[in-house]
Design a protein around this motif. Structure first.
Motif, PDB file in Angstrom:
ATOM      1  N   SER A 393      -3.900   4.144   5.301  1.00 50.78           N
ATOM      2  CA  SER A 393      -4.865   3.862   6.363  1.00 50.78           C
ATOM      3  C   SER A 393      -4.379   4.324   7.726  1.00 50.78           C
ATOM      4  O   SER A 393      -5.112   4.243   8.701  1.00 50.78           O
ATOM      5  N   THR A 394      -3.117   4.807   7.813  1.00 48.90           N
ATOM      6  CA  THR A 394      -2.618   5.295   9.093  1.00 48.90           C
ATOM      7  C   THR A 394      -2.890   6.776   9.223  1.00 48.90           C
ATOM      8  O   THR A 394      -2.978   7.493   8.224  1.00 48.90           O
ATOM      9  N   ASN A 395      -3.033   7.238  10.442  1.00 48.72           N
ATOM     10  CA  ASN A 395      -3.309   8.656  10.685  1.00 48.72           C
ATOM     11  C   ASN A 395      -2.043   9.448  10.966  1.00 48.72           C
ATOM     12  O   ASN A 395      -2.098  10.649  11.162  1.00 48.72           O
ATOM     13  N   ASP A 396      -0.892   8.753  11.001  1.00 50.20           N
ATOM     14  CA  ASP A 396       0.370   9.427  11.281  1.00 50.20           C
ATOM     15  C   ASP A 396       1.018   9.975  10.029  1.00 50.20           C
ATOM     16  O   ASP A 396       1.913  10.814  10.101  1.00 50.20           O
ATOM     17  N   LEU A 397       0.616   9.487   8.858  1.00 49.98           N
ATOM     18  CA  LEU A 397       1.199   9.913   7.595  1.00 49.98           C
ATOM     19  C   LEU A 397       0.088  10.113   6.569  1.00 49.98           C
ATOM     20  O   LEU A 397      -0.876   9.345   6.533  1.00 49.98           O
ATOM     21  N   LEU A 398       0.251  11.135   5.738  1.00 46.67           N
ATOM     22  CA  LEU A 398      -0.717  11.414   4.683  1.00 46.67           C
ATOM     23  C   LEU A 398       0.003  11.281   3.344  1.00 46.67           C
ATOM     24  O   LEU A 398       0.945  12.023   3.062  1.00 46.67           O
ATOM     25  N   VAL A 399      -0.394  10.308   2.533  1.00 43.41           N
ATOM     26  CA  VAL A 399       0.238  10.077   1.234  1.00 43.41           C
ATOM     27  C   VAL A 399      -0.232  11.161   0.263  1.00 43.41           C
ATOM     28  O   VAL A 399      -1.427  11.315   0.028  1.00 43.41           O
ATOM     29  N   LEU A 400       0.738  11.916  -0.291  1.00 46.71           N
ATOM     30  CA  LEU A 400       0.399  13.042  -1.160  1.00 46.71           C
ATOM     31  C   LEU A 400       0.292  12.635  -2.621  1.00 46.71           C
ATOM     32  O   LEU A 400      -0.307  13.336  -3.418  1.00 46.71           O
ATOM     33  N   ASP A 401       0.921  11.517  -3.007  1.00 37.38           N
ATOM     34  CA  ASP A 401       0.863  11.058  -4.391  1.00 37.38           C
ATOM     35  C   ASP A 401      -0.319  10.127  -4.586  1.00 37.38           C
ATOM     36  O   ASP A 401      -0.663   9.350  -3.701  1.00 37.38           O
ATOM     37  N   GLN A 402      -0.935  10.226  -5.753  1.00 36.27           N
ATOM     38  CA  GLN A 402      -2.062   9.347  -6.079  1.00 36.27           C
ATOM     39  C   GLN A 402      -1.536   8.044  -6.662  1.00 36.27           C
ATOM     40  O   GLN A 402      -0.697   8.045  -7.559  1.00 36.27           O
ATOM     41  N   LEU A 403      -2.005   6.918  -6.162  1.00 40.18           N
ATOM     42  CA  LEU A 403      -1.641   5.620  -6.725  1.00 40.18           C
ATOM     43  C   LEU A 403      -2.610   5.293  -7.855  1.00 40.18           C
ATOM     44  O   LEU A 403      -3.818   5.186  -7.641  1.00 40.18           O
ATOM     45  N   GLU A 404      -2.064   5.164  -9.058  1.00 39.55           N
ATOM     46  CA  GLU A 404      -2.926   4.922 -10.212  1.00 39.55           C
ATOM     47  C   GLU A 404      -3.752   3.651 -10.038  1.00 39.55           C
ATOM     48  O   GLU A 404      -4.891   3.568 -10.470  1.00 39.55           O
ATOM     49  N   ASP A 405      -3.178   2.636  -9.394  1.00 40.81           N
ATOM     50  CA  ASP A 405      -3.888   1.369  -9.248  1.00 40.81           C
ATOM     51  C   ASP A 405      -5.111   1.492  -8.354  1.00 40.81           C
ATOM     52  O   ASP A 405      -5.959   0.609  -8.331  1.00 40.81           O
TER      53      ASP A 405
END
Length: 604
Positions: A393-405
């Protein structure tokens, strides 16, 4: 210039010009994040009396901005319901076995998807799939990742929903009294642009795309084989004490490179093979993700966890229950860039431990806690699942891995696709406004189990909303103070004698160049009110000039910073700055000559 001189005799026009100058400098230097620059400019326009609060803040209540907020949620529901699973299977199929075939697939199939959903999540979803394809086909990722970014940029101009900039232009058009743009207002121009651009991507000489894997004498590696930089220490009871690096298990069992050895205040650099290890030695390592995770089974080394007030160590062990290791990217405009992990107090701030750092093809030789972060850096984090969701939810970091949950059950995929199609068809076939259709689609996605209510809020990109909402005040100020008319008159003087085609070409090229150094939203906000004033002198409707600016701001093919997706593929593709320019300049020149002609064909 005479018109501008007369205009700035008005104190409000002079103030607006000064605020505009400050904003451009801030956009160029990046001292403030773009959305903060927009908010500062809007606040200054209110504080100086140029605009009333109601007028300046009107952009935040515009239908275009509300539409964009709803579109973020709809897009998140589509991706989390597995709507792109079929595309992922197609990329992995045996029929796609050359880089040219993959580029064709990206151009003709992936690009249209970017016409209805934001291209950033499209790239984030397909990035690991394409890297795995490269590893299996033994093709360098640098051969295909830049075309992935360019294809999504081309597809973003197919419909009004394809880009936040499209919606900003629609909002400005309505503010200026020309009415909002329709969902397919510029599709007739967007389709030829998409097709011509895709043909260029498919048939462009391969020499324009570097082979970074072959240059490094190693064919492409998977995402898990890309090297990171990390830092470890040798505890007093370690079996490595007294051994040389050459004979130690560290280098016999793991594919690691020791970049530096720090012993107290002394620093030793390669060759280090015969140097014997002592307790409390610090080693700066270059290691793959796979080997870094394997090292977690060792008890002879301690990982320096960065992001504490002071360096803190924890022996390697298995990943704690409820925790996950993920990659995160520092996107363009991240406020974390320019500071070290220690300065940011990263662990306390995000409840996440930085295990390692990757910076494109460069080797990071600073200590992990002291390395100054840059846009495009990738961090390998270990964190609880809830903390990772918070990072999303932050704009400073982009999570590249998909969380299965985060993925709903597979039954929600057809529901999500049906809702998205209905969202597009209803405002086209009925009088229902687009904003209502999008908001109804959001509610339907939640009711259909495609996205949870809490995820709706997390999906909204607050930085984009703040930037677009604040920048619309610039267009109003330029119009109200007469600066737009004055600048347009001066520009008309320089364009006098030129045909409509070449006049549009110059406007398009100027917008494109400005977009490479400041945000495309800022380019649109500054150029739109000026360009529409030229319409009467060129015997063209105002929408023709607005679309010239829109397409000029959307053609970001010259620099990594020109568009978010360019930066996303920059590190994984191990590109250098001029690689983007070399591959994109031909496409930019082509569009510079084609797009003005298409606009005249449609509106001339």
């Amino acid at each position: 210039m005479h018109e501008i001189s007369n205009a700035i005799q008005d104190p409000q026009a002079l103030i607006t010009l000064f605020i505009l100058f400050v904003a451009v400098i801030l956009f160029l230097t990046g001292v403030l994040a773009p959305e903060l620059t927009g908010l500062l400019s809007m606040a200054m326009l209110i504080a100086t009396g140029v605009l009333t609060p109601q007028t300046a803040l009107a952009g935040f209540g515009s239908p275009a901005l509300v539409t964009l907020m709803g579109l973020f949620a709809v897009s998140a529901a589509l991706f989390r319901s597995g709507a792109l699973d079929r595309l992922r299977e197609l990329i992995a199929s045996e029929s796609i076995y050359t880089s040219r075939r993959l580029i064709a697939l990206l151009g003709f199939v992936v690009a249209p998807i970017s016409g209805v959903v934001p291209n950033t999540p499209v790239v984030a979803t397909l990035l690991p799939v394409i890297e795995a394809w490269c590893n299996r086909r033994r093709i360098s990722p640098s051969r295909v990742l830049l075309p992935l970014s360019f294809a999504t940029v081309l597809g973003g101009t197919l419909t009004l929903l394809g880009s936040s900039v499209n919606l900003l232009v629609s909002d400005i058009s309505e503010q200026l009294g020309y009415g909002a743009l329709g969902l397919f207002s510029f599709t007739a121009i967007g389709i030829p642009i998409w097709l011509i651009g895709t043909i260029y991507l498919v048939f462009a000489p391969q020499i324009l795309l570097p082979d970074r894997g072959r240059d490094q004498n190693q064919l492409t590696r998977s995402n898990h084989e890309i090297s990171y930089s990390t830092e470890v220490t040798i505890p007093k009871d370690s079996d490595l004490v007294g051994q040389s690096l050459h004979n130690s298990r560290l280098q016999r069992r793991f594919d690691v490179d020791v970049l530096e050895l720090q012993r107290g205040k002394e620093r030793f650099f390669p060759p280090l093979a015969e140097r014997r290890l002592e307790p409390e030695d610090r080693l700066l390592l270059r290691v793959t993700r796979v080997d870094l995770l394997r090292l977690q089974q060792e008890h002879t080394i301690e990982l320096v966890k960065s992001g504490w007030n002071k360096d803190s160590k924890s022996s390697f062990s298995k990943v704690e229950e409820g925790q996950k290791i993920v990659e995160v990217l520092l996107p363009a405009g991240s406020t974390l860039a320019g500071a070290s992990l220690r300065e940011l107090r990263f662990r306390q701030r995000h409840n996440s431990t930085v295990l390692a750092l990757r910076r494109g093809q460069q080797t990071v030789r600073e200590r992990l806690g002291q390395a100054v972060l840059r846009e495009g850096d990738v961090l390998l984090l270990q964190a609880p699942i809830d903390s990772i969701r918070g990072l999303q939810s932050t704009n400073d970091l982009l999570v590249l891995d998909q969380l299965e949950d985060d993925l709903p059950t597979i039954r929600s995929k057809p529901i999500a696709i049906a809702i998205a199609i209905a969202m597009l068809l209803i405002p086209t076939l009925t009088p229902l406004p687009l904003v209502a259709s999008v908001l109804l689609a959001v509610i339907a996605m939640v009711a259909g189990g495609c996205i949870r209510p809490a995820e709706v809020q997390r999906s909204i990109r607050l930085d984009v909303i703040l930037l677009l909402g604040s920048l619309s005040s610039f267009s109003v100020a330029l119009q109200k103070t007469g600066l737009a008319d004055a600048l347009a008159s001066s520009l008309e003087y320089w364009l006098n004698g030129l045909s409509s085609y070449f006049a549009l070409l110059i406007i398009f090229l100027a917008t494109t160049i400005l977009t490479q150094v400041i945000s495309n939203a800022a380019s649109v906000a500054l150029f739109s009110p000026v360009a529409v004033q030229l319409s009467s002198g060129m015997n063209l409707p105002p929408v023709a000039l607005l679309l010239t600016v829109l397409f000029g701001a959307s053609q970001s093919f010259l620099t990594p910073m020109g568009y978010q997706t360019n930066l996303m593929v920059f590190g994984p593709g191990r590109y250098r700055f001029l690689d983007v320019t070399r591959y994109g300049i031909g496409l930019t020149i082509l569009m510079t000559f084609v797009i003005p002609g298409l606009i005249l064909w449609r509106y001339g």
